[in-house]
Design a protein around this motif. Structure first.
Motif, PDB file in Angstrom:
ATOM      1  N   LEU A  23       1.162 -44.916 -33.996  1.00  0.00           N
ATOM      2  CA  LEU A  23       0.773 -44.716 -35.310  1.00  0.00           C
ATOM      3  C   LEU A  23       0.941 -45.489 -36.467  1.00  0.00           C
ATOM      4  N   LEU A  24       2.415 -45.606 -36.568  1.00  0.00           N
ATOM      5  CA  LEU A  24       2.967 -46.291 -37.718  1.00  0.00           C
ATOM      6  C   LEU A  24       2.798 -47.994 -37.728  1.00  0.00           C
ATOM      7  N   ASN A  25       2.075 -48.516 -36.543  1.00  0.00           N
ATOM      8  CA  ASN A  25       1.941 -49.925 -36.641  1.00  0.00           C
ATOM      9  C   ASN A  25       0.615 -50.303 -36.407  1.00  0.00           C
TER      10      ASN A  25
ATOM     11  N   GLU B 291      15.615 -39.010 -37.300  1.00  0.00           N
ATOM     12  CA  GLU B 291      16.493 -39.636 -38.472  1.00  0.00           C
ATOM     13  C   GLU B 291      16.073 -38.932 -39.908  1.00  0.00           C
ATOM     14  N   THR B 292      14.964 -38.965 -39.914  1.00  0.00           N
ATOM     15  CA  THR B 292      14.334 -38.212 -41.101  1.00  0.00           C
ATOM     16  C   THR B 292      14.826 -36.858 -41.167  1.00  0.00           C
ATOM     17  N   THR B 293      14.953 -36.094 -40.270  1.00  0.00           N
ATOM     18  CA  THR B 293      15.363 -34.606 -40.374  1.00  0.00           C
ATOM     19  C   THR B 293      16.782 -34.441 -40.487  1.00  0.00           C
TER      20      THR B 293
ATOM     21  N   ASN C 130      18.378 -36.649 -42.004  1.00  0.00           N
ATOM     22  CA  ASN C 130      18.711 -36.863 -43.586  1.00  0.00           C
ATOM     23  C   ASN C 130      18.361 -35.800 -44.441  1.00  0.00           C
ATOM     24  N   LEU C 131      17.190 -35.076 -44.066  1.00  0.00           N
ATOM     25  CA  LEU C 131      16.844 -33.941 -44.939  1.00  0.00           C
ATOM     26  C   LEU C 131      17.885 -33.014 -44.779  1.00  0.00           C
ATOM     27  N   ILE C 132      18.319 -32.479 -43.977  1.00  0.00           N
ATOM     28  CA  ILE C 132      19.522 -31.833 -43.858  1.00  0.00           C
ATOM     29  C   ILE C 132      20.695 -32.171 -44.439  1.00  0.00           C
TER      30      ILE C 132
ATOM     31  N   LEU D 258      14.317 -30.934 -52.770  1.00  0.00           N
ATOM     32  CA  LEU D 258      15.257 -31.771 -52.233  1.00  0.00           C
ATOM     33  C   LEU D 258      14.554 -33.384 -51.427  1.00  0.00           C
ATOM     34  N   LEU D 259      13.417 -33.068 -51.151  1.00  0.00           N
ATOM     35  CA  LEU D 259      12.766 -34.150 -50.652  1.00  0.00           C
ATOM     36  C   LEU D 259      12.354 -35.110 -51.555  1.00  0.00           C
ATOM     37  N   ARG D 260      12.040 -34.692 -52.922  1.00  0.00           N
ATOM     38  CA  ARG D 260      12.040 -35.735 -54.055  1.00  0.00           C
ATOM     39  C   ARG D 260      13.051 -36.329 -54.676  1.00  0.00           C
TER      40      ARG D 260
ATOM     41  N   LEU E 188       6.344 -37.968 -52.835  1.00  0.00           N
ATOM     42  CA  LEU E 188       5.669 -38.782 -51.844  1.00  0.00           C
ATOM     43  C   LEU E 188       6.698 -38.945 -50.759  1.00  0.00           C
ATOM     44  N   GLY E 189       7.608 -37.852 -50.581  1.00  0.00           N
ATOM     45  CA  GLY E 189       8.835 -37.933 -49.454  1.00  0.00           C
ATOM     46  C   GLY E 189       8.004 -37.892 -48.133  1.00  0.00           C
ATOM     47  N   PHE E 190       6.769 -37.445 -47.858  1.00  0.00           N
ATOM     48  CA  PHE E 190       6.026 -37.641 -46.705  1.00  0.00           C
ATOM     49  C   PHE E 190       5.104 -38.776 -46.854  1.00  0.00           C
TER      50      PHE E 190
ATOM     51  N   GLY F 196      -1.795 -40.726 -48.068  1.00  0.00           N
ATOM     52  CA  GLY F 196      -2.951 -41.703 -47.368  1.00  0.00           C
ATOM     53  C   GLY F 196      -2.977 -41.157 -45.718  1.00  0.00           C
ATOM     54  N   ILE F 197      -3.570 -42.205 -45.082  1.00  0.00           N
ATOM     55  CA  ILE F 197      -3.849 -41.932 -43.475  1.00  0.00           C
ATOM     56  C   ILE F 197      -2.716 -41.859 -43.001  1.00  0.00           C
ATOM     57  N   HIS F 198      -1.327 -42.486 -43.326  1.00  0.00           N
ATOM     58  CA  HIS F 198      -0.226 -42.158 -42.470  1.00  0.00           C
ATOM     59  C   HIS F 198       0.743 -41.033 -42.842  1.00  0.00           C
ATOM     60  N   TYR F 199       0.049 -40.237 -43.850  1.00  0.00           N
ATOM     61  CA  TYR F 199       0.904 -39.044 -44.080  1.00  0.00           C
ATOM     62  C   TYR F 199       1.646 -38.702 -43.254  1.00  0.00           C
ATOM     63  N   CYS F 200       2.751 -38.024 -43.111  1.00  0.00           N
ATOM     64  CA  CYS F 200       3.689 -37.678 -42.041  1.00  0.00           C
ATOM     65  C   CYS F 200       2.848 -36.489 -41.427  1.00  0.00           C
ATOM     66  N   ILE F 201       2.814 -36.768 -40.159  1.00  0.00           N
ATOM     67  CA  ILE F 201       2.181 -35.487 -39.115  1.00  0.00           C
ATOM     68  C   ILE F 201       3.127 -34.386 -38.815  1.00  0.00           C
ATOM     69  N   GLY F 202       4.253 -35.028 -39.137  1.00  0.00           N
ATOM     70  CA  GLY F 202       5.353 -33.924 -38.719  1.00  0.00           C
ATOM     71  C   GLY F 202       5.837 -33.281 -40.000  1.00  0.00           C
TER      72      GLY F 202
ATOM     73  N   LEU G 245       6.790 -29.383 -39.256  1.00  0.00           N
ATOM     74  CA  LEU G 245       8.152 -29.243 -38.341  1.00  0.00           C
ATOM     75  C   LEU G 245       9.161 -29.656 -39.189  1.00  0.00           C
ATOM     76  N   ALA G 246       9.090 -30.648 -40.131  1.00  0.00           N
ATOM     77  CA  ALA G 246      10.384 -30.962 -40.842  1.00  0.00           C
ATOM     78  C   ALA G 246      10.565 -29.831 -42.011  1.00  0.00           C
ATOM     79  N   ARG G 247       9.524 -29.340 -42.487  1.00  0.00           N
ATOM     80  CA  ARG G 247       9.743 -28.156 -43.420  1.00  0.00           C
ATOM     81  C   ARG G 247      10.422 -27.169 -42.667  1.00  0.00           C
TER      82      ARG G 247
HETATM   83  C1  HEM Z   1       4.830 -40.776 -41.142  1.00  0.00           C
HETATM   84  C2  HEM Z   1       8.563 -38.777 -43.711  1.00  0.00           C
HETATM   85  C3  HEM Z   1       9.708 -35.946 -40.116  1.00  0.00           C
HETATM   86  C4  HEM Z   1       6.462 -37.834 -37.399  1.00  0.00           C
HETATM   87  C5  HEM Z   1       5.679 -40.277 -42.036  1.00  0.00           C
HETATM   88  C6  HEM Z   1       5.924 -40.979 -43.368  1.00  0.00           C
HETATM   89  C7  HEM Z   1       6.849 -40.656 -44.197  1.00  0.00           C
HETATM   90  C8  HEM Z   1       7.374 -39.543 -43.260  1.00  0.00           C
HETATM   91  C9  HEM Z   1       7.053 -41.230 -45.670  1.00  0.00           C
HETATM   92  C10 HEM Z   1       4.808 -42.325 -43.780  1.00  0.00           C
HETATM   93  C11 HEM Z   1       5.256 -43.627 -43.685  1.00  0.00           C
HETATM   94  C12 HEM Z   1       4.754 -44.758 -44.403  1.00  0.00           C
HETATM   95  O1  HEM Z   1       3.313 -44.355 -44.439  1.00  0.00           O
HETATM   96  O2  HEM Z   1       4.997 -45.873 -44.175  1.00  0.00           O
HETATM   97  C13 HEM Z   1       9.199 -37.980 -43.035  1.00  0.00           C
HETATM   98  C14 HEM Z   1      10.228 -36.924 -43.461  1.00  0.00           C
HETATM   99  C15 HEM Z   1      10.579 -35.857 -42.343  1.00  0.00           C
HETATM  100  C16 HEM Z   1       9.732 -36.558 -41.317  1.00  0.00           C
HETATM  101  C17 HEM Z   1      10.859 -37.281 -44.857  1.00  0.00           C
HETATM  102  C18 HEM Z   1      11.560 -35.042 -42.511  1.00  0.00           C
HETATM  103  C19 HEM Z   1      12.045 -34.401 -43.503  1.00  0.00           C
HETATM  104  C20 HEM Z   1       8.712 -36.001 -39.119  1.00  0.00           C
HETATM  105  C21 HEM Z   1       8.847 -35.206 -37.892  1.00  0.00           C
HETATM  106  C22 HEM Z   1       7.879 -35.786 -37.093  1.00  0.00           C
HETATM  107  C23 HEM Z   1       7.232 -36.978 -37.971  1.00  0.00           C
HETATM  108  C24 HEM Z   1       9.803 -33.878 -37.685  1.00  0.00           C
HETATM  109  C25 HEM Z   1       7.598 -35.469 -35.516  1.00  0.00           C
HETATM  110  C26 HEM Z   1       7.930 -34.551 -35.016  1.00  0.00           C
HETATM  111  C27 HEM Z   1       5.638 -38.783 -38.157  1.00  0.00           C
HETATM  112  C28 HEM Z   1       4.536 -39.658 -37.622  1.00  0.00           C
HETATM  113  C29 HEM Z   1       4.349 -40.286 -38.511  1.00  0.00           C
HETATM  114  C30 HEM Z   1       5.002 -39.997 -39.776  1.00  0.00           C
HETATM  115  C31 HEM Z   1       4.249 -39.530 -36.286  1.00  0.00           C
HETATM  116  C32 HEM Z   1       3.167 -41.437 -38.590  1.00  0.00           C
HETATM  117  C33 HEM Z   1       1.721 -41.116 -39.076  1.00  0.00           C
HETATM  118  C34 HEM Z   1       0.710 -42.104 -39.047  1.00  0.00           C
HETATM  119  O3  HEM Z   1       0.978 -43.267 -38.976  1.00  0.00           O
HETATM  120  O4  HEM Z   1      -0.359 -41.684 -39.113  1.00  0.00           O
HETATM  121  N1  HEM Z   1       6.856 -39.541 -42.325  1.00  0.00           N
HETATM  122  N2  HEM Z   1       8.792 -37.427 -42.097  1.00  0.00           N
HETATM  123  N3  HEM Z   1       7.895 -37.114 -39.345  1.00  0.00           N
HETATM  124  N4  HEM Z   1       6.002 -39.019 -39.434  1.00  0.00           N
HETATM  125 FE1  HEM Z   1       7.396 -38.280 -40.526  1.00  0.00          FE
END
Ligand code: HEM
Length: 422
Positions: A103-105, A256-258, A260-262, A298-300, A360-362, A365-371, A374-376
């Protein structure tokens, strides 16, 4: 920092010149440098430690606009430089495998199709039903050090929790989860450094995931991998390669995101005792409200993702006062945008009760964190359980002694030593 390309610190500079980026001091506290950029050079072209040139976007309004701009592609093939071919963009070692097509590429329409399919399996309801299991994992990890009176919260808690959680959710059998822990450890340790080990770890993980998907196809269960195999949209399904890439990015983006959140979250609470006490008192009364707004804050305040992942201009794009030429990489600095005083009052203050908090921690737009759900969930359970079970938890090192990982995209501690009454 060895392996990261970061330089030792430069001598003090007058305030009118740009503070140095990517030094040791910057890694420990990038916020003063970001404040300077927001003020004096809000869209700034710079040379990254890897040698790649990229634009840094630091103001909140510009960041939001850039994250939603369809002319900024996620596909590294749009980079005019050589970086994607020399492995300096994206995940090392990943290119030789189909795991790259995640998704991210990718951009619409492929992104739209894959995201719709994964959304059918990775639902907020699936995550909500997972809460008891997250609580059980959290308690089990705390049990492993609670009698000792001291711990490194990164290695013994923040690191294993998300990896076991996502493995469970995906349906990786428990006897195989320690392999995942090793592969993930390899990726987090060497994310920006030596490539050989990471490439091997990614290759093993891919082989394992493909085999697991193959086995699940013959015997579907109610885990997320089975959900990914089952998901269909207008008769379309994920191929085995697509399902493997999806499982991989869920692991990779959610790990690694999670951590770092903890880690960053607990560290911020330990450094802000007044806020920490408010949270502990509110948890003691059985309330969840301050915990929920607190995790958002904390995310902010010190979020896990310092810079959003790479974007490349496919057309000339104007951001703020800067004209970005075709092919140039754009890095949106989430950590800078989330402390923009034009959007956040008292931007450098940790206020767990903050209500107006569209951080904007997550992403956006269309790439908004799908996780995000779960992260929360993991962030809330982890922090609440630590504070409740180990109420006198305190930092067992001077803040200056703590080391931060020097990677480009993520912001997190290497270790977080704490002590408490056993
Ligand atoms: C995308 C943050 C946890 C799966 C993103 C993006 C951010 C982000 C900023 C967008 C990146 C961009 O647009 O360049 C975080 C933070 C997390 C977290 C701060 C933890 C605190 C998770 C978890 C999962 C996950 C637990 C899955 C189990 C994804 C996926 C994308 C994504 C698959 C890509 C979505 C797409 O491109 O449509 N995340 N994330 N993330 N995140 Fe998270």
């Amino acid at each position: 920092l060895p392996g990261t390309g970061y330089r030792r610190d430069m001598p003090d500079q007058p305030e009118t010149t740009m503070p140095p980026l990517f030094t040791w001091d910057f890694a420990a506290d990038p916020y003063p440098a970001y404040a300077w950029l927001r003020e004096h050079a809000p869209v700034h072209r710079t040379t990254l430690p890897s040698g790649v040139e990229a634009w840094l976007v630091t103001r909140y309004a510009d960041a939001r606009q850039a994250l939603a701009d369809g002319r900024l592609s996620k596909n590294p093939l749009h980079h005019s430089g050589q970086a994607h071919r020399t492995g300096r963009v994206g995940i090392p070692g990943e290119r030789q495998a189909d795991l790259m097509t995640h998704l991210l590429n990718i951009d619409p329409p492929d992104h739209t199709r894959l995201r719709r399919l994964v959304s059918k399996a990775f639902t907020p309801r699936r995550v909500a039903e997972f809460e008891p299991r997250v609580q059980q994992l959290t308690d089990r990890l705390i049990d492993s050090f609670a009698a000792r009176g001291s711990a490194d919260l990164i290695h013994e808690f923040a690191f294993p929790l998300p990896i076991y959680a996502i493995c469970d959710l995906l349906g990786v059998p428990s006897e195989d989860q320690d392999d995942f822990r090793d592969w993930a450890g390899m990726m987090i340790r060497h994310g920006g450094g030596p490539r050989g080990g990471v490439a091997r770890a990614v290759k093993r993980m891919r082989g394992y995931l493909l085999e697991l998907i193959h086995r699940k196809r013959a015997d579907l269960g109610d885990d997320l991998i089975s959900g990914l195999i089952r998901a269909s949209d207008h008769g379309e399904h994920l191929t085995e390669n697509e399902a493997a890439a999806m499982a991989f990015i869920l692991l990779f983006a959610g790990f690694e995101t999670t951590v770092n959140l903890i880690g960053n979250g607990m560290y911020a609470l330990l450094r802000n005792p007044g806020q920490r006490t408010l949270l502990q008192e509110s948890l003691g009364r059985g309330e969840q409200g301050l915990l929920a707004t607190g995790v958002e804050e904390l995310l902010r305040y010190d979020g896990p993702v310092e810079l959003a992942t790479w974007r490349f201009a496919t057309a000339p794009v104007r951001i703020g006062a800067a004209d970005i030429p075709v092919g140039d990489p754009v890095l949106v600095v989430l950590a800078a945008a989330d402390r923009d005083p034009d959007r956040f009052a008292e931007e450098n203050t940790l206020d767990l009760a903050r209500q107006d908090n569209p951080h904007l921690g997550f992403g956006h737009g269309i790439h908004y964190c799908i996780g995000a759900p779960l992260a929360r969930l993991e962030g809330q359970r982890a922090l609440a359980t630590l504070l409740t079970r180990l109420p006198d938890l305190q930092l067992a090192a001077e803040p200056e002694e703590l080391r931060w990982r020097g990677g480009l995209i993520m912001r997190g501690l290497r270790e977080l030593p704490v002590s408490f009454t056993p």
